[in-house]
Design a protein around this motif. Structure first.
Motif, mmCIF file in Angstrom:
data_model
loop_
_atom_site.group_PDB
_atom_site.id
_atom_site.type_symbol
_atom_site.label_atom_id
_atom_site.label_comp_id
_atom_site.label_asym_id
_atom_site.label_seq_id
_atom_site.Cartn_x
_atom_site.Cartn_y
_atom_site.Cartn_z
ATOM 1 N N LEU A 64 0.823 -1.214 0.000
ATOM 2 C CA LEU A 64 0.000 0.000 0.000
ATOM 3 C C LEU A 64 0.855 1.262 0.000
ATOM 4 C CD1 LEU A 64 -2.844 -1.069 2.433
ATOM 5 C CD2 LEU A 64 -2.912 -0.898 -0.051
ATOM 6 N N GLY A 65 2.149 1.106 -0.254
ATOM 7 C CA GLY A 65 3.027 2.266 -0.391
ATOM 8 C C GLY A 65 3.610 2.796 0.904
ATOM 9 N N PHE A 66 3.463 2.079 2.002
ATOM 10 C CA PHE A 66 4.065 2.506 3.276
ATOM 11 C C PHE A 66 5.437 1.851 3.384
ATOM 12 C CE2 PHE A 66 -0.433 3.156 3.941
ATOM 13 C CZ PHE A 66 -0.448 4.445 4.474
ATOM 14 N N ASN A 67 6.442 2.563 2.881
ATOM 15 C CA ASN A 67 7.785 2.015 2.750
ATOM 16 C C ASN A 67 8.705 2.362 3.908
ATOM 17 O OD1 ASN A 67 7.349 0.812 0.119
ATOM 18 N ND2 ASN A 67 7.174 2.913 -0.607
ATOM 19 N N VAL A 68 8.220 3.170 4.834
ATOM 20 C CA VAL A 68 9.045 3.613 5.955
ATOM 21 C C VAL A 68 8.319 3.334 7.262
ATOM 22 C CG1 VAL A 68 10.016 5.678 7.078
ATOM 23 C CG2 VAL A 68 10.211 5.405 4.602
ATOM 24 N N THR A 69 9.050 2.736 8.195
ATOM 25 C CA THR A 69 8.559 2.564 9.566
ATOM 26 C C THR A 69 9.546 3.259 10.486
ATOM 27 O OG1 THR A 69 7.543 0.431 9.049
ATOM 28 C CG2 THR A 69 7.959 0.911 11.374
ATOM 29 N N VAL A 70 9.014 4.107 11.357
ATOM 30 C CA VAL A 70 9.843 4.878 12.279
ATOM 31 C C VAL A 70 9.341 4.645 13.696
ATOM 32 C CG1 VAL A 70 10.600 7.199 12.945
ATOM 33 C CG2 VAL A 70 10.257 6.649 10.519
ATOM 34 N N PHE A 71 10.289 4.475 14.604
ATOM 35 C CA PHE A 71 9.960 4.432 16.021
ATOM 36 C C PHE A 71 10.351 5.777 16.608
ATOM 37 C CE2 PHE A 71 10.312 0.052 14.768
ATOM 38 C CZ PHE A 71 9.224 -0.520 15.389
ATOM 39 N N ALA A 72 9.376 6.490 17.148
ATOM 40 C CA ALA A 72 9.612 7.812 17.714
ATOM 41 C C ALA A 72 9.561 7.728 19.233
ATOM 42 C CB ALA A 72 8.578 8.814 17.200
ATOM 43 N N HIS A 73 10.647 8.143 19.859
ATOM 44 C CA HIS A 73 10.735 8.206 21.318
ATOM 45 C C HIS A 73 10.311 9.620 21.705
ATOM 46 C CE1 HIS A 73 13.275 4.506 21.472
ATOM 47 N NE2 HIS A 73 13.478 4.881 20.223
ATOM 48 N N VAL A 74 9.192 9.731 22.399
ATOM 49 C CA VAL A 74 8.597 11.030 22.690
ATOM 50 C C VAL A 74 8.697 11.333 24.176
ATOM 51 C CG1 VAL A 74 6.483 12.415 22.575
ATOM 52 C CG2 VAL A 74 6.984 10.736 20.771
ATOM 53 N N ILE A 113 5.334 4.404 13.777
ATOM 54 C CA ILE A 113 4.708 5.251 12.773
ATOM 55 C C ILE A 113 5.058 4.719 11.389
ATOM 56 C CG2 ILE A 113 4.608 7.604 11.849
ATOM 57 C CD1 ILE A 113 5.692 8.460 14.716
ATOM 58 N N VAL A 114 4.080 4.651 10.511
ATOM 59 C CA VAL A 114 4.335 4.276 9.125
ATOM 60 C C VAL A 114 4.152 5.497 8.240
ATOM 61 C CG1 VAL A 114 3.712 1.842 9.428
ATOM 62 C CG2 VAL A 114 1.967 3.486 8.723
ATOM 63 N N TYR A 121 7.241 11.154 6.482
ATOM 64 C CA TYR A 121 7.430 11.100 7.940
ATOM 65 C C TYR A 121 7.848 12.458 8.481
ATOM 66 C CZ TYR A 121 9.333 10.470 12.533
ATOM 67 O OH TYR A 121 9.598 10.634 13.875
ATOM 68 N N GLN A 122 8.767 13.136 7.815
ATOM 69 C CA GLN A 122 9.233 14.447 8.297
ATOM 70 C C GLN A 122 8.088 15.452 8.351
ATOM 71 O OE1 GLN A 122 12.694 15.004 5.682
ATOM 72 N NE2 GLN A 122 13.929 15.048 7.552
ATOM 73 N N LYS A 139 12.848 11.738 19.458
ATOM 74 C CA LYS A 139 14.004 11.108 18.822
ATOM 75 C C LYS A 139 13.470 10.037 17.888
ATOM 76 C CE LYS A 139 17.113 11.850 22.695
ATOM 77 N NZ LYS A 139 17.938 11.228 23.734
ATOM 78 N N SER A 140 13.847 10.118 16.620
ATOM 79 C CA SER A 140 13.335 9.202 15.607
ATOM 80 C C SER A 140 14.363 8.126 15.294
ATOM 81 C CB SER A 140 13.003 9.964 14.319
ATOM 82 O OG SER A 140 12.030 10.952 14.567
ATOM 83 N N SER A 141 13.886 6.893 15.186
ATOM 84 C CA SER A 141 14.723 5.767 14.787
ATOM 85 C C SER A 141 14.071 5.100 13.592
ATOM 86 C CB SER A 141 14.871 4.754 15.923
ATOM 87 O OG SER A 141 15.498 5.347 17.045
#
Length: 166
Positions: A64-74, A113-114, A121-122, A139-141
């Motif tokens: 479905l075009g979600f090519n990025v997965t990010v873990f955000a430490h908030v 987050i996808v 994502y930015q 902090k994004s990983s």
């Protein structure tokens, strides 16, 4: 929500449904070693007792075009219960956030987050996440690959009732 004392058959049903939520009741009953009507009654009782929360299809994100997965430490400026709840309520409205975990330690929340790509994502990060009230830091990983995805919990079908955790 009533509690059900889990026996071997209930644990087998849970393990099989966790592995394949589309399994027919007939197949589920066969694997559990019981007939279909009592199997269906057990499944309904497990649902009513809260052991089974729902049934979902596992979707391939890249398809479905979600090519990025990010873990955000908030981190939040305030950890007062009202502020924690307010942040959780805000996160519920963001479809890109697929998981939200409150943590103990220096990070208050971990978000999965996808996004379609890094720029997507930015945009989410700058227009929604860091712009949200009470945000101290993010902090994004970036996830490079996923070598294990095992939803649910380990279920030992053969454990005796005396070893169960309440």
């Amino acid at each position: 929500m009533q509690r059900v004392k889990l026996d071997r058959i209930d644990r087998r049903i849970l393990a099989d449904l966790q592995a394949d939520g589309r399994m027919t009741n007939v197949e589920l009953a066969r694997r559990a070693g019981i007939s279909a009507p009592p199997c269906l009654r057990r499944v309904r009782a497990l649902e009513e007792a809260g052991y089974i929360k729902g049934y979902h299809a596992e979707i391939e994100p890249h398809a479905l075009g979600f090519n990025v997965t990010v873990f955000a430490h908030v981190g939040l400026n305030s950890q007062a219960e009202a502020d924690l709840r307010s942040f959780e309520d805000l996160v519920l409205a963001w479809p890109e956030v697929r998981e939200c975990h409150m943590l103990a330690g220096e990070t208050d929340f971990l978000l999965k987050i996808v996004a379609h790509d890094w720029d997507d994502y930015q945009r989410f990060l700058t227009t929604r996440l860091t712009a949200a009230p009470n945000i101290s830091h993010v902090k994004s990983s970036l996830a490079i690959r996923n070598s294990k995805h095992q939803p649910g919990v380990p279920i030992d079908v053969d454990v005796g009732p005396e070893a169960e955790h309440e």
